[in-house]
Enzyme design. Structure first.
Site, mmCIF file in Angstrom:
data_model
loop_
_atom_site.group_PDB
_atom_site.id
_atom_site.type_symbol
_atom_site.label_atom_id
_atom_site.label_comp_id
_atom_site.label_asym_id
_atom_site.label_seq_id
_atom_site.Cartn_x
_atom_site.Cartn_y
_atom_site.Cartn_z
ATOM 1 N N CYS A 1 -50.839 43.244 111.556
ATOM 2 C CA CYS A 1 -51.326 42.803 112.504
ATOM 3 C C CYS A 1 -50.405 41.415 112.964
ATOM 4 O O CYS A 1 -49.374 41.127 112.300
ATOM 5 C CB CYS A 1 -52.696 42.393 112.213
ATOM 6 S SG CYS A 1 -52.739 41.086 110.961
ATOM 7 N N CYS B 1 -50.604 38.750 109.908
ATOM 8 C CA CYS B 1 -49.591 39.008 109.094
ATOM 9 C C CYS B 1 -48.094 38.999 109.628
ATOM 10 O O CYS B 1 -47.331 38.553 108.578
ATOM 11 C CB CYS B 1 -50.099 40.303 108.470
ATOM 12 S SG CYS B 1 -51.680 40.221 107.657
ATOM 13 N N HIS C 1 -55.471 41.022 103.948
ATOM 14 C CA HIS C 1 -54.722 42.375 104.460
ATOM 15 C C HIS C 1 -53.576 42.787 103.199
ATOM 16 O O HIS C 1 -53.343 41.825 102.508
ATOM 17 C CB HIS C 1 -53.786 42.194 105.636
ATOM 18 C CG HIS C 1 -54.732 42.275 106.939
ATOM 19 N ND1 HIS C 1 -54.291 42.403 108.103
ATOM 20 C CD2 HIS C 1 -56.213 42.419 106.725
ATOM 21 C CE1 HIS C 1 -55.356 42.367 108.924
ATOM 22 N NE2 HIS C 1 -56.360 42.585 108.225
ATOM 23 N N GLU D 1 -50.496 43.165 103.055
ATOM 24 C CA GLU D 1 -49.245 42.317 103.089
ATOM 25 C C GLU D 1 -49.321 41.076 102.613
ATOM 26 O O GLU D 1 -48.508 40.222 101.957
ATOM 27 C CB GLU D 1 -48.307 42.721 104.244
ATOM 28 C CG GLU D 1 -48.971 42.166 105.768
ATOM 29 C CD GLU D 1 -50.161 43.341 106.164
ATOM 30 O OE1 GLU D 1 -50.005 43.484 107.520
ATOM 31 O OE2 GLU D 1 -50.594 43.865 105.352
#
Length: 141
Positions: free
Chosen positions: A98, A101, A70, A72
């Site tokens: 999410c 993360c 992802h 981040e």
């Protein structure tokens, strides 16, 4: 006055994160992230496959492959390999994090998350708020 100025910076950084998202090879969703500390961008990231893997994020059925990183996570990992620190930083991201993360965000020392679009599962946001991270949505860019 200060809040108005901060909002202008927030919108500008989110616009930059939106541009960064366009670098992603993912077809289903492109997400961009910037980590800013003391008004300096210390890292950036977008969702995609790990280094050395082909740039296809989806499998033959159109589902995102499990190993896609992802935005981040990529941005935080980039800081980990540098001399910078996320302590007290702000994460600007085009989609709210999410739950996986959100653990990385909290553990990295990021204190504020500003996002554009809400992810379908808001348990990541709930976790961040519980952890004392300031969370703000700005969807008018």
């Amino acid at each position: 006055m200060k809040d108005q100025k901060q909002h202008k910076y927030d919108v500008a950084y989110l616009k930059m994160a939106t541009e960064w998202a366009k670098l992603s090879h993912c077809k289903r969703r492109q997400v961009g992230a910037l980590i800013v500390r003391d008004r300096m961008i210390i890292s950036d990231g977008y969702n995609g496959t790990p280094s050395g893997f082909e740039n296809f994020c989806e499998d033959d059925e159109g589902y995102t492959k499990w190993y896609v990183l992802h935005a981040e996570a990529n941005a935080i990992l980039k800081v980990a390999g540098s001399t910078q620190s996320c302590a007290g930083a702000t994460l600007y991201i085009t989609m709210s994090p999410c739950k996986d993360c959100s653990k990385l965000i909290h553990q990295s020392g990021i204190k504020r998350v500003v996002y554009v679009e809400g992810y379908k599962d808001d348990s990541g946001l709930q976790f961040l708020q519980k952890a004392g991270v300031d969370v703000e949505q700005i969807n008018q860019l």
